[in-house]
Design a protein around this motif. Structure first.
Motif, PDB file in Angstrom:
ATOM      1  N   ASP A 160      82.689  59.895 -28.963  1.00  0.00           N
ATOM      2  CA  ASP A 160      83.735  59.582 -29.931  1.00  0.00           C
ATOM      3  C   ASP A 160      83.464  58.332 -30.756  1.00  0.00           C
ATOM      4  N   PHE A 161      82.621  57.440 -30.229  1.00  0.00           N
ATOM      5  CA  PHE A 161      82.370  56.216 -30.993  1.00  0.00           C
ATOM      6  C   PHE A 161      80.891  55.872 -31.139  1.00  0.00           C
ATOM      7  N   ALA A 162      80.170  55.643 -30.043  1.00  0.00           N
ATOM      8  CA  ALA A 162      78.812  55.084 -30.140  1.00  0.00           C
ATOM      9  C   ALA A 162      77.889  55.943 -30.994  1.00  0.00           C
ATOM     10  N   LEU A 163      77.847  57.240 -30.720  1.00  0.00           N
ATOM     11  CA  LEU A 163      76.972  58.110 -31.510  1.00  0.00           C
ATOM     12  C   LEU A 163      77.461  58.294 -32.940  1.00  0.00           C
ATOM     13  N   PRO A 164      78.738  58.635 -33.167  1.00  0.00           N
ATOM     14  CA  PRO A 164      79.182  58.748 -34.564  1.00  0.00           C
ATOM     15  C   PRO A 164      78.971  57.469 -35.369  1.00  0.00           C
ATOM     16  N   PHE A 165      79.177  56.331 -34.750  1.00  0.00           N
ATOM     17  CA  PHE A 165      79.016  55.055 -35.443  1.00  0.00           C
ATOM     18  C   PHE A 165      77.560  54.826 -35.845  1.00  0.00           C
ATOM     19  N   THR A 166      76.654  54.896 -34.875  1.00  0.00           N
ATOM     20  CA  THR A 166      75.253  54.599 -35.181  1.00  0.00           C
ATOM     21  C   THR A 166      74.633  55.662 -36.082  1.00  0.00           C
ATOM     22  N   VAL A 167      75.024  56.915 -35.901  1.00  0.00           N
ATOM     23  CA  VAL A 167      74.491  57.978 -36.754  1.00  0.00           C
ATOM     24  C   VAL A 167      74.983  57.808 -38.188  1.00  0.00           C
ATOM     25  N   SER A 168      76.255  57.429 -38.352  1.00  0.00           N
ATOM     26  CA  SER A 168      76.782  57.261 -39.709  1.00  0.00           C
ATOM     27  C   SER A 168      76.077  56.123 -40.430  1.00  0.00           C
ATOM     28  N   VAL A 169      75.786  55.031 -39.712  1.00  0.00           N
ATOM     29  CA  VAL A 169      75.047  53.923 -40.317  1.00  0.00           C
ATOM     30  C   VAL A 169      73.661  54.383 -40.732  1.00  0.00           C
ATOM     31  N   PHE A 170      73.007  55.119 -39.855  1.00  0.00           N
ATOM     32  CA  PHE A 170      71.659  55.588 -40.135  1.00  0.00           C
ATOM     33  C   PHE A 170      71.631  56.554 -41.316  1.00  0.00           C
ATOM     34  N   LEU A 171      72.552  57.501 -41.328  1.00  0.00           N
ATOM     35  CA  LEU A 171      72.570  58.480 -42.413  1.00  0.00           C
ATOM     36  C   LEU A 171      72.868  57.807 -43.748  1.00  0.00           C
ATOM     37  N   SER A 172      73.736  56.823 -43.736  1.00  0.00           N
ATOM     38  CA  SER A 172      74.002  56.084 -44.968  1.00  0.00           C
ATOM     39  C   SER A 172      72.754  55.352 -45.434  1.00  0.00           C
ATOM     40  N   PHE A 173      72.031  54.790 -44.489  1.00  0.00           N
ATOM     41  CA  PHE A 173      70.799  54.083 -44.819  1.00  0.00           C
ATOM     42  C   PHE A 173      69.787  55.032 -45.468  1.00  0.00           C
ATOM     43  N   LEU A 174      69.707  56.254 -44.949  1.00  0.00           N
ATOM     44  CA  LEU A 174      68.787  57.232 -45.515  1.00  0.00           C
ATOM     45  C   LEU A 174      69.334  57.874 -46.783  1.00  0.00           C
ATOM     46  N   GLY A 175      70.634  57.686 -47.041  1.00  0.00           N
ATOM     47  CA  GLY A 175      71.244  58.322 -48.198  1.00  0.00           C
ATOM     48  C   GLY A 175      71.572  59.777 -47.961  1.00  0.00           C
ATOM     49  N   LEU A 176      71.913  60.122 -46.715  1.00  0.00           N
ATOM     50  CA  LEU A 176      72.172  61.515 -46.352  1.00  0.00           C
ATOM     51  C   LEU A 176      73.650  61.731 -46.069  1.00  0.00           C
ATOM     52  N   SER A 177      74.060  62.975 -46.142  1.00  0.00           N
ATOM     53  CA  SER A 177      75.439  63.351 -45.884  1.00  0.00           C
ATOM     54  C   SER A 177      75.799  63.125 -44.421  1.00  0.00           C
ATOM     55  N   GLN A 178      77.047  62.710 -44.194  1.00  0.00           N
ATOM     56  CA  GLN A 178      77.533  62.502 -42.829  1.00  0.00           C
ATOM     57  C   GLN A 178      77.864  63.818 -42.122  1.00  0.00           C
ATOM     58  N   ARG A 179      77.898  64.901 -42.848  1.00  0.00           N
ATOM     59  CA  ARG A 179      78.378  66.158 -42.272  1.00  0.00           C
ATOM     60  C   ARG A 179      77.492  66.687 -41.151  1.00  0.00           C
ATOM     61  N   ARG A 180      76.230  66.310 -41.142  1.00  0.00           N
ATOM     62  CA  ARG A 180      75.293  66.887 -40.181  1.00  0.00           C
ATOM     63  C   ARG A 180      75.051  65.993 -38.972  1.00  0.00           C
ATOM     64  N   PHE A 181      75.928  65.006 -38.762  1.00  0.00           N
ATOM     65  CA  PHE A 181      75.603  64.036 -37.726  1.00  0.00           C
ATOM     66  C   PHE A 181      75.549  64.664 -36.331  1.00  0.00           C
ATOM     67  N   GLU A 182      76.440  65.624 -36.051  1.00  0.00           N
ATOM     68  CA  GLU A 182      76.441  66.232 -34.725  1.00  0.00           C
ATOM     69  C   GLU A 182      75.164  67.025 -34.484  1.00  0.00           C
ATOM     70  N   VAL A 183      74.711  67.733 -35.508  1.00  0.00           N
ATOM     71  CA  VAL A 183      73.476  68.507 -35.381  1.00  0.00           C
ATOM     72  C   VAL A 183      72.289  67.580 -35.165  1.00  0.00           C
ATOM     73  N   LEU A 184      72.204  66.524 -35.971  1.00  0.00           N
ATOM     74  CA  LEU A 184      71.086  65.593 -35.845  1.00  0.00           C
ATOM     75  C   LEU A 184      71.093  64.895 -34.491  1.00  0.00           C
ATOM     76  N   ALA A 185      72.265  64.446 -34.060  1.00  0.00           N
ATOM     77  CA  ALA A 185      72.364  63.780 -32.763  1.00  0.00           C
ATOM     78  C   ALA A 185      71.977  64.736 -31.641  1.00  0.00           C
ATOM     79  N   GLY A 186      72.331  66.000 -31.772  1.00  0.00           N
ATOM     80  CA  GLY A 186      71.960  67.002 -30.773  1.00  0.00           C
ATOM     81  C   GLY A 186      70.461  67.195 -30.701  1.00  0.00           C
TER      82      GLY A 186
END
Length: 413
Positions: A160-186
């Motif tokens: 609920d927090f650690a993964l969504p938080f760090t993934v969102s920061v990373f995706l923003s850094f890469l300039g990518l959509s946040q929609r795929r964070f669960e797939v990427l984290a998986g």
């Protein structure tokens, strides 16, 4: 114990040059406390190695079952990590899972090639650039935590927090959509912690994703990391497709799992130690120093090097091709380096830990990771009242090349 040892030695033959007295039944994957365990403490479990020789041979200390020399003293690990001529980083671990041989860049490059790519990428992760990103990182953390606090008094902090938080920061850094964070984290979770089939499938998915993003940025540039990479030049030429892929893979894998895991271990510690939790809640200026101690105590990465020639290292006969393990979680519990290494002292100073590695391959993203950890903890403590591990639940911890924690259910009044 004897039967298991014999079976392991038969499966992983001990090289003739390894003295029998230096063989130890130890593995970051299979030793007690390393398998997925409720309420386990893999960091305490590695402490046993400091009771033996400073360097020993483990018949099975990698995911693929290879034996390694295990270097236990922090000073010896620093020597190995600094000496890139004798101890190479080039193994193509990720690509070899696909039957390919390109390196993850710059992690699996040795000098001088390593320095060329490091000089290219270092400015993207400078302390100045990270400071500029800090307000946006704080907003992401606050928004996630506010959403949790509004709806509940308990959560799985990793999901609920650690993964969504760090993934969102990373995706923003890469300039990518946040929609795929669960797939990427998986994918990253399967790659680091899954079965052999899951790891291979995840590796293929990650490569396809990086190639897809690179192709899009070549056609439609943006102001982001991947555009920088596909447009970058070294030594008067553009990067090859494999070089772009190698950089993308490293930052995808490194940016999604390790920082979230660090936050998870920190949260677990604070949930079990309410006095320290209250101290940081009341005095948030202590967080930067405390985070360094938590990084030391709960380091998560094992680094492997390959000997490029026959040498005697601290009296041990290391031969060309031997694997040498420099596990951060071992070095950072070294009693000759740290006073009371198993005591968490949030005011510890002179904390020269190697949680981010050492030498030329010191983690490129260390500045960003540190800020994510401090900001994540600061915003959580500012918004969530005194928390503890929910009764009837148990966080699952495990060892491996990257230590992990999951099922960390926190609750608060």
């Amino acid at each position: 114990m004897i039967d298991r040892r014999r079976k392991r030695v038969k499966t992983n033959p001990i090289p003739d040059h390894v003295p029998p007295g230096l063989v130890r039944d130890f593995s970051l994957f299979t030793s007690p406390g390393m398998a997925p365990t409720p309420n386990g403490d893999p960091h305490a479990a590695v402490a046993c190695v400091h009771d033996g020789p400073p360097i020993f041979y483990s018949p099975c200390n990698t995911r693929d079952g290879r034996g390694t020399w295990v270097v236990t003293r922090a000073k010896d690990q620093r020597r190995v990590l600094q000496d890139t001529e004798t101890f190479s980083s080039h193994r193509s671990i990720f690509a070899s899972a696909l039957g390919e041989h390109w390196p993850v860049i710059p992690l699996e490059l040795d000098p001088p090639a390593h320095g060329v790519f490091r000089a290219l990428l270092d400015p993207l992760f400078s302390s100045r650039r990270v400071m500029a990103l800090e307000p946006a990182i704080r907003v992401k953390a606050g928004a996630l935590i506010d959403g949790i606090a509004r709806e509940r008094t308990s959560c799985d902090v990793m999901k609920d927090f650690a993964l969504p938080f760090t993934v969102s920061v990373f995706l923003s850094f890469l300039g990518l959509s946040q929609r795929r964070f669960e797939v990427l984290a998986g994918w990253v979770s399967d790659l680091l912690h899954g079965t052999a089939d899951e790891r291979t499938a995840a590796a293929r998915s990650i490569v396809a994703f990086i190639d897809e993003v690179a192709a899009k940025r070549r056609k439609a540039p943006a102001v982001d990391f991947m555009t920088f990479v596909v447009e970058a030049e070294i030594e008067g030429r553009f990067l090859t497709e494999e070089e772009v892929r190698g950089i993308g893979v490293l930052f995808l894998v490194g940016g999604l799992d390790t920082v979230a895991t660090a936050i998870g271990f920190d949260m677990a510690y604070l949930a079990r130690n309410p006095t320290d939790q209250e101290l940081l809640r009341n005095e948030p200026d202590r967080l930067a120093l405390a985070a360094e101690e938590l990084l030391r105590a709960f380091s998560t990465v094992q680094m492997i090097r390959v000997a490029t020639k026959d040498i005697e290292f601290e009296g041990v006969p290391i031969r060309e091709g031997d694997y040498v393990s420099c596990a951060t979680m071992i070095a950072n519990r070294d009693p000759s380096e740290f006073n009371c290494p198993h005591t968490i002292d949030l005011a510890r100073r002179g904390n020269h830990h190697t949680a981010f590695g050492y030498g030329p391959h010191l983690c490129l993203g260390a500045h960003l990771a540190r800020r994510e950890i401090v900001i994540g903890l600061r915003e959580w403590l500012a918004r969530i009242p005194a928390f503890r591990i929910k009764e009837g639940t148990a966080p699952i911890t495990h060892g491996g090349h990257v230590f992990g924690i999951k099922n960390l259910i926190l609750t608060w009044a």
